[in-house]
Design an enzyme around this catalytic site. Structure first.
Site, short mmCIF file in Angstrom:
data_model
loop_
_atom_site.label_atom_id
_atom_site.label_comp_id
_atom_site.label_asym_id
_atom_site.label_seq_id
_atom_site.Cartn_x
_atom_site.Cartn_y
_atom_site.Cartn_z
N SER A 149 0.85 -1.19 0.00
CA SER A 149 0.00 0.00 0.00
C SER A 149 0.88 1.24 0.00
O SER A 149 2.00 1.22 0.52
CB SER A 149 -0.90 0.01 1.24
N TYR A 162 -1.73 -0.19 10.27
CA TYR A 162 -1.85 -0.58 8.86
C TYR A 162 -0.62 -0.13 8.08
O TYR A 162 -0.01 -0.91 7.35
CB TYR A 162 -3.12 0.02 8.26
#
Length: 259
Positions: A149, A162
Site C-alpha cells: 500500500s 496498517y
C-alpha cells in the site's frame, strides 16, 4: 517476439483474499493469461460465488477454493496442506493479497486489535511465503507478489498499524527477493492508493473525503481493482523475468504529488 513471454499457460497461482475486490480481479487477470488459480479467503460463500463467476468466464481453466483465515497460523498450515495435496503439489505463483484494517487514533487501539492487523497483513504473507517456498522452488522460475500500500511508503489516514504492516511487507519483499533469487523465486510488490472496492466504498461515499482524495491524485480519479491486477499479473509474467525486489505504485500519481 516470443508470445510465451506474455503467457502463464500451465502455471498454478494461489491468491489470498481472493473472494472479492482486488483479489478476485487478480485471479481473473491471471486466468486471462492462462494460469490456473487457487483462491483462499475467510468468506466461504464469497469464494463459491467468485469461483462460479470465474469458471463461467474461463471454463477451460481450473479454479479451486479453500476457506481459511490467513491471519490465524493454524489455518495457514491447513491451507498449506491443501495446496500440497493438490495435483503434483507444485506452485508457480503466490499472491499475498489478504488484508484488514481498523482505522483509529494510535492510542485508541487495543492490543488484540492492532496485533490482528499485523497477523493478517504481514505475518500471513511472511509465513505463507516461507511455507510455500519448497513448492515454488520446484520450478526454474516462480514468483511472489505482495499487495502492499502507499500507506507503507508515506503517511495516509489509515491508522499507524496498517501503515506499519505494509511498510514491513515492502521491506520483506526486498529481503526475500535478494535471498531467494538463487532459488529462482522473484519477489515483488504493488502499492495501491485508493481503489474502488467494497472495503473503501463507505469512505469514498463521503463527498468531502472523496474530494480530498481526488485533490491529492494527479490523475483525478479513484483506481479500479483491474488496474492493480494488471500490475500484479505483469510481475508474474516471464516478460518480467529480470525484475525482482521492486514495488510498483498503482496510485494515479499520488506518491509523486508535491504541491
Amino acid at each position: 517476439m516470443d508470445p510465451k513471454r506474455w503467457r502463464l499457460d500451465g502455471q498454478l497461482a494461489l491468491v489470498t483474499g481472493g473472494s472479492a475486490g482486488i483479489g478476485r480481479a487478480i485471479a481473473r487477470e491471471l486466468l486471462g493469461f492462462g494460469a490456473n488459480v487457487l483462491l483462499a479467503a475467510r468468506d466461504s460463500a464469497g469464494l463459491d460465488t467468485a469461483r462460479a463467476e470465474l469458471l463461467e468466464d474461463f471454463p477451460e481453466r481450473e479454479v479451486e477454493c479453500f476457506a481459511a483465515d490467513v491471519g490465524d497460523d493454524e489455518q495457514r498450515r491447513e491451507l498449506l496442506d491443501w495446496v500440497e495435496d493438490l495435483g503434483d503439489g507444485s506452485l508457480h505463483i503466490l499472491v499475498n493479497n489478504a488484508g484488514t484494517n481498523t482505522s483509529k487514533p494510535t492510542t485508541d487501539y487495543g492490543d488484540e486489535e492492532w496485533r490482528q492487523i499485523f497477523e493478517t497483513n504481514l505475518f500471513s504473507a511472511f509465513e505463507l511465503s516461507r511455507y510455500l517456498h519448497p513448492l515454488l522452488t520446484r520450478h526454474a522460475a516462480s514468483s511472489i507478489v505482495n499487495v502492499g500500500s502507499v500507506s507503507g511508503l508515506t503517511h495516509v489516514r489509515t491508522g499507524a498499524p496498517y501503515g506499519m504492516s505494509k511498510a514491513a511487507m515492502h521491506q520483506m519483499t526486498r529481503n526475500l527477493a535478494v535471498e531467494w533469487a538463487e532459488d529462482g523465486v522473484r519477489v515483488n510488490a504493488v502499492a495501491p492508493w485508493y481503489i474502488r472496492t467494497r472495503r473503501t466504498s463507505s469512505k469514498l461515499a463521503n463527498p468531502d473525503y472523496l474530494d480530498d482524495v481526488l485533490l491529492r491524485t494527479p490523475m483525478g480519479r479513484v483506481g479500479e481493482p483491474e488496474e492493480v491486477a494488471a500490475a500484479v499479473a505483469f510481475l508474474c509474467l516471464p516478460a518480467a523475468g529480470y525484475i525482482t525486489g521492486e514495488c510498483i505504485a498503482v496510485d494515479g500519481g499520488f506518491l509523486r504529488y508535491g504541491f
